[in-house]
Motif scaffolding. Structure first.
Motif, PDB file in Angstrom:
ATOM      1  N   ASN A   1       0.827  -1.198   0.000  1.00 50.23           N
ATOM      2  CA  ASN A   1       0.000   0.000   0.000  1.00 50.23           C
ATOM      3  C   ASN A   1       0.863   1.250   0.000  1.00 50.23           C
ATOM      4  O   ASN A   1       1.910   1.272   0.631  1.00 50.23           O
TER       5      ASN A   1
ATOM      6  N   THR B   1      -8.748  12.787   0.408  1.00 50.12           N
ATOM      7  CA  THR B   1      -8.048  11.583  -0.049  1.00 50.12           C
ATOM      8  C   THR B   1      -8.906  10.804  -1.038  1.00 50.12           C
ATOM      9  O   THR B   1     -10.134  10.873  -1.013  1.00 50.12           O
ATOM     10  N   LYS B   2      -8.211  10.090  -1.905  1.00 49.11           N
ATOM     11  CA  LYS B   2      -8.877   9.246  -2.896  1.00 49.11           C
ATOM     12  C   LYS B   2      -8.047   7.974  -3.031  1.00 49.11           C
ATOM     13  O   LYS B   2      -6.832   8.043  -3.167  1.00 49.11           O
ATOM     14  N   GLU B   3      -8.731   6.831  -2.977  1.00 50.79           N
ATOM     15  CA  GLU B   3      -8.024   5.559  -3.139  1.00 50.79           C
ATOM     16  C   GLU B   3      -8.117   5.095  -4.567  1.00 50.79           C
ATOM     17  O   GLU B   3      -9.173   5.174  -5.185  1.00 50.79           O
TER      18      GLU B   3
ATOM     19  N   ILE C   1       0.967   5.617   0.256  1.00 48.86           N
ATOM     20  CA  ILE C   1       0.309   6.896   0.520  1.00 48.86           C
ATOM     21  C   ILE C   1       1.106   7.964  -0.218  1.00 48.86           C
ATOM     22  O   ILE C   1       2.315   8.082  -0.018  1.00 48.86           O
TER      23      ILE C   1
ATOM     24  N   GLN D   1      -3.316  11.582  -1.246  1.00 47.42           N
ATOM     25  CA  GLN D   1      -3.689  12.676  -0.356  1.00 47.42           C
ATOM     26  C   GLN D   1      -3.506  13.951  -1.182  1.00 47.42           C
ATOM     27  O   GLN D   1      -2.375  14.315  -1.510  1.00 47.42           O
TER      28      GLN D   1
ATOM     29  N   THR E   1      -3.282   5.378  -1.821  1.00 48.50           N
ATOM     30  CA  THR E   1      -4.102   6.435  -1.235  1.00 48.50           C
ATOM     31  C   THR E   1      -3.473   7.771  -1.610  1.00 48.50           C
ATOM     32  O   THR E   1      -2.358   8.071  -1.194  1.00 48.50           O
TER      33      THR E   1
ATOM     34  N   VAL F   1      -2.812  -0.843  -3.713  1.00 40.83           N
ATOM     35  CA  VAL F   1      -3.755   0.189  -3.284  1.00 40.83           C
ATOM     36  C   VAL F   1      -2.967   1.470  -3.016  1.00 40.83           C
ATOM     37  O   VAL F   1      -1.998   1.475  -2.261  1.00 40.83           O
TER      38      VAL F   1
END
Ligand code: GTP
Ligand code: MG
Length: 177
Positions: free
Chosen positions: A5, A46-48, A7, A59, A57, A55
């Motif tokens: 994942n 935020t959008k995934e 960010i 920001q 994320t 995945v």
């Protein structure tokens, strides 16, 4: 890139009124308003999304274009993985100012390798093509001279190319991971 994942911090900069807040709202919430409400401090949504099975994320930090808020903005530049520079195709000054925005971002964010930092340029409001004052060609030239930057024309109002531009932003930010 391994499957894990991520960010990503991305930041929207550019003159007041070019449509930074609108682009973010169209992309994240599929909502657009004709009413102008100036952004006064930076904030994020935020959008995934899933890219190559990971995945991600995103920001998305929206900053204020008005000059008097600049000292607040720069505090949010640090740690960004990608910077989106927005101008309005019907406002020639907003295109001319991209160089200043880029310079200020590089100085304030203090990256070690500024030459390779991913910037994406967005020319917004293409639904107003009949009022266009900035040609695609001029911007393509500028992008070439400033490090081969990716460039998209969008409409936050009619949701044209907005998803495409933000996905390209996520992909270029991921390349740095
Ligand atoms: P600051 O917060 O002051 O930096 O401005 P901003 O860049 O966030 O601009 P904002 O998103 O608030 O949009 C300014 C005005 O332009 C608003 O009235 C929006 O409705 C309008 N606008 C934004 N995007 C578009 C677009 O794609 N097409 C048209 N026609 N209008 C747009
Ligand atoms: Mg705003």
């Amino acid at each position: 890139m391994s499957t894990r994942n991520y960010i990503l911090k991305v930041i929207l900069i550019g003159d007041s009124g070019v449509g930074k807040t609108s682009l973010m709202n169209t992309y994240v919430n599929q909502k657009f308003s004709d009413e102008y409400k100036a952004t006064i401090g930076a904030d994020f949504l935020t959008k995934e999304l899933v890219i190559n099975g990971s995945v991600v994320t995103m920001q998305i930090w929206d900053t204020a274009g008005q000059e008097r808020f600049q000292s607040i903005n720069v505090a949010f530049y640090r740690g960004a993985d990608c910077c989106i520079m927005v101008y309005d195709i019907t406002d020639h000054d907003s295109f001319v100012h991209l160089g200043d925005w880029k310079e200020e971002f590089m100085v304030q964010s203090a990256y070690e390798n500024p030459e390779t930092f991913p910037f994406v340029v967005i020319g917004n409001k293409i639904d107003c093509d009949n009022e266009r004052l900035v040609s695609r060609n001029d911007v393509e030239q500028w992008c070439k001279q400033n490090g081969n930057l990716q460039f998209f024309e969008t409409s936050a109002k009619e949701s044209i190319n907005v998803d495409k531009a933000f996905i390209a932003v996520a992909e270029s930010a991921l390349k740095r991971e």
